[in-house]
Motif scaffolding. Structure first.
Motif, mmCIF file in Angstrom:
data_model
loop_
_atom_site.group_PDB
_atom_site.id
_atom_site.type_symbol
_atom_site.label_atom_id
_atom_site.label_comp_id
_atom_site.label_asym_id
_atom_site.label_seq_id
_atom_site.Cartn_x
_atom_site.Cartn_y
_atom_site.Cartn_z
ATOM 1 N N ILE A 126 0.856 -1.193 0.000
ATOM 2 C CA ILE A 126 0.000 0.000 0.000
ATOM 3 C C ILE A 126 0.892 1.243 0.000
ATOM 4 C CG2 ILE A 126 -1.769 1.320 1.272
ATOM 5 C CD1 ILE A 126 -2.917 -1.327 0.472
ATOM 6 N N ILE A 127 0.591 2.184 -0.909
ATOM 7 C CA ILE A 127 1.263 3.494 -0.835
ATOM 8 C C ILE A 127 0.288 4.448 -0.156
ATOM 9 C CG2 ILE A 127 2.283 5.414 -2.114
ATOM 10 C CD1 ILE A 127 2.985 3.387 -4.318
ATOM 11 N N PHE A 128 0.569 4.773 1.076
ATOM 12 C CA PHE A 128 -0.340 5.592 1.879
ATOM 13 C C PHE A 128 -0.169 7.065 1.532
ATOM 14 C CE2 PHE A 128 -1.887 7.798 5.650
ATOM 15 C CZ PHE A 128 -3.058 7.110 5.911
ATOM 16 N N LYS A 129 -1.277 7.735 1.267
ATOM 17 C CA LYS A 129 -1.258 9.174 0.971
ATOM 18 C C LYS A 129 -1.381 9.927 2.292
ATOM 19 C CE LYS A 129 -1.022 8.682 -3.423
ATOM 20 N NZ LYS A 129 0.174 9.129 -4.143
ATOM 21 N N ASP B 250 -14.794 12.783 2.528
ATOM 22 C CA ASP B 250 -13.712 11.961 3.087
ATOM 23 C C ASP B 250 -12.390 12.522 2.588
ATOM 24 O OD1 ASP B 250 -12.542 10.005 4.623
ATOM 25 O OD2 ASP B 250 -13.320 8.318 3.478
ATOM 26 N N ASP B 251 -11.280 11.998 3.149
ATOM 27 C CA ASP B 251 -9.978 12.508 2.708
ATOM 28 C C ASP B 251 -9.548 11.883 1.386
ATOM 29 O OD1 ASP B 251 -9.517 10.000 3.927
ATOM 30 O OD2 ASP B 251 -7.472 10.546 4.486
ATOM 31 N N VAL B 252 -9.629 10.547 1.303
ATOM 32 C CA VAL B 252 -9.115 9.828 0.133
ATOM 33 C C VAL B 252 -10.188 8.880 -0.396
ATOM 34 C CG1 VAL B 252 -7.406 8.110 -0.625
ATOM 35 C CG2 VAL B 252 -6.708 9.925 0.945
ATOM 36 N N LEU B 253 -10.396 8.881 -1.722
ATOM 37 C CA LEU B 253 -11.215 7.835 -2.344
ATOM 38 C C LEU B 253 -10.255 6.807 -2.927
ATOM 39 C CD1 LEU B 253 -14.294 7.164 -3.203
ATOM 40 C CD2 LEU B 253 -13.411 7.611 -5.488
ATOM 41 N N ALA B 254 -10.327 5.580 -2.433
ATOM 42 C CA ALA B 254 -9.470 4.503 -2.952
ATOM 43 C C ALA B 254 -10.344 3.557 -3.771
ATOM 44 C CB ALA B 254 -8.738 3.824 -1.808
ATOM 45 N N THR B 255 -10.787 2.441 -3.202
ATOM 46 C CA THR B 255 -11.643 1.503 -3.950
ATOM 47 C C THR B 255 -13.091 1.976 -4.042
ATOM 48 O OG1 THR B 255 -12.279 0.231 -2.010
ATOM 49 C CG2 THR B 255 -10.248 -0.440 -3.131
ATOM 50 N N GLY B 256 -13.469 2.923 -3.189
ATOM 51 C CA GLY B 256 -14.843 3.423 -3.195
ATOM 52 C C GLY B 256 -15.783 2.627 -2.300
ATOM 53 N N GLY B 257 -15.292 1.569 -1.674
ATOM 54 C CA GLY B 257 -16.156 0.725 -0.844
ATOM 55 C C GLY B 257 -16.733 1.472 0.354
ATOM 56 N N THR B 258 -15.883 2.238 1.021
ATOM 57 C CA THR B 258 -16.329 3.003 2.188
ATOM 58 C C THR B 258 -17.348 4.055 1.774
ATOM 59 O OG1 THR B 258 -14.103 2.712 3.088
ATOM 60 C CG2 THR B 258 -15.488 4.371 4.148
ATOM 61 N N LEU C 241 -7.695 8.459 -5.785
ATOM 62 C CA LEU C 241 -6.703 7.558 -6.368
ATOM 63 C C LEU C 241 -7.325 6.987 -7.643
ATOM 64 C CD1 LEU C 241 -5.400 5.745 -3.134
ATOM 65 C CD2 LEU C 241 -4.629 7.889 -4.180
HETATM 66 P P1 AMP Z 1 -11.840 2.837 0.072
HETATM 67 O O1 AMP Z 1 -13.011 2.250 0.808
HETATM 68 O O2 AMP Z 1 -10.961 1.784 -0.535
HETATM 69 O O3 AMP Z 1 -12.226 3.910 -0.913
HETATM 70 O O4 AMP Z 1 -10.911 3.482 1.165
HETATM 71 C C1 AMP Z 1 -11.279 4.664 1.657
HETATM 72 C C2 AMP Z 1 -10.754 4.896 3.038
HETATM 73 O O5 AMP Z 1 -9.486 4.313 3.318
HETATM 74 C C3 AMP Z 1 -10.603 6.359 3.156
HETATM 75 O O6 AMP Z 1 -11.316 6.733 4.310
HETATM 76 C C4 AMP Z 1 -9.125 6.629 3.261
HETATM 77 O O7 AMP Z 1 -8.919 7.432 4.387
HETATM 78 C C5 AMP Z 1 -8.469 5.292 3.437
HETATM 79 N N1 AMP Z 1 -7.439 4.968 2.421
HETATM 80 C C6 AMP Z 1 -7.510 3.968 1.516
HETATM 81 N N2 AMP Z 1 -6.409 3.897 0.769
HETATM 82 C C7 AMP Z 1 -5.604 4.892 1.174
HETATM 83 C C8 AMP Z 1 -4.304 5.346 0.779
HETATM 84 N N3 AMP Z 1 -3.603 4.769 -0.202
HETATM 85 N N4 AMP Z 1 -3.789 6.415 1.417
HETATM 86 C C9 AMP Z 1 -4.493 7.010 2.416
HETATM 87 N N5 AMP Z 1 -5.704 6.631 2.840
HETATM 88 C C10 AMP Z 1 -6.264 5.569 2.234
#
Ligand code: AMP
Length: 171
Positions: A19-22, A119-127, A151
């Motif tokens: 994982i590359i954390f932002k 939210d701060d970051v959108l990654a997979t969108g699941g949350t 992302l």
């Molecule tokens: P997701 O459900 O995959 O979109 O993940 C969203 C949640 O996980 C967000 O609330 C982010 O804070 C955190 N997150 C997921 N991936 C990262 C990443 N690469 N860097 C920082 N935060 C992340």
């Protein structure tokens, strides 16, 4: 936006290998950059009759609550299980391995309320998708979803079924 982008630090292999954390803390710690980001996140929703901003635990609280204040909306926290003291509604969602759950107070929003989720970051969108569903279960309308960083390479945006805004997109 390039100067804002430079204030987001890539931390490889956190919290897990691969994982590359932002890390947004350098940006939060810069008074001018933080103000610009909050303004960019607030602008799309101003004058839209937003009653509440929902922030997702935990970094969604850091950006979501000042955005709520800027657009004169209330703030509602969506939290991890067991953190909220009053009656709650919950939504489970899939993770890469297993499931997780989010909760909101049952009386936080309801029919007639107009909500923006932050939210701060959108990654997979699941949350994000789970939060949209949770707020709709309460009867409120979800006007949109905003993040500081998208992302783009993960394609999470496809799961966000409402108007979507990102200040910075990383490909
Ligand atoms: P997701 O459900 O995959 O979109 O993940 C969203 C949640 O996980 C967000 O609330 C982010 O804070 C955190 N997150 C997921 N991936 C990262 C990443 N690469 N860097 C920082 N935060 C992340």
């Amino acid at each position: 936006m390039d100067d804002l982008r430079a204030l987001i630090r890539d931390v490889p292999d956190f919290p897990r290998p691969g994982i590359i954390f932002k890390d947004i803390t350098p940006l939060l710690g810069d008074a001018g950059a933080f103000d610009r980001v909050l303004e960019a996140m607030a602008k799309p929703w101003r004058g839209r009759g937003v009653s509440h901003v929902v922030g997702i635990e935990s970094r969604g609280f850091i950006v979501g609550s000042p955005v709520a204040a800027r657009i004169h909306a209330g703030f509602v926290p969506v939290r991890k299980p067991g953190k909220l003291p009053w009656n709650t509604v919950a939504k489970s969602y899939e993770l890469e391995y297993g499931t997780d759950r989010l909760e909101a107070h049952a009386d936080a929003v309801g029919p007639g309320d107009r909500v923006v989720i932050i939210d701060d970051v959108l990654a997979t969108g699941g949350t994000g998708a789970a939060t949209i569903s949770l707020i709709r279960d309460l009867g409120a309308e979800v006007l949109g979803f905003g993040v500081l960083v998208e992302l783009g390479f993960l394609g999470g945006r496809a799961r966000i079924t409402v108007p979507f805004e990102a200040v910075i997109r990383v490909d």
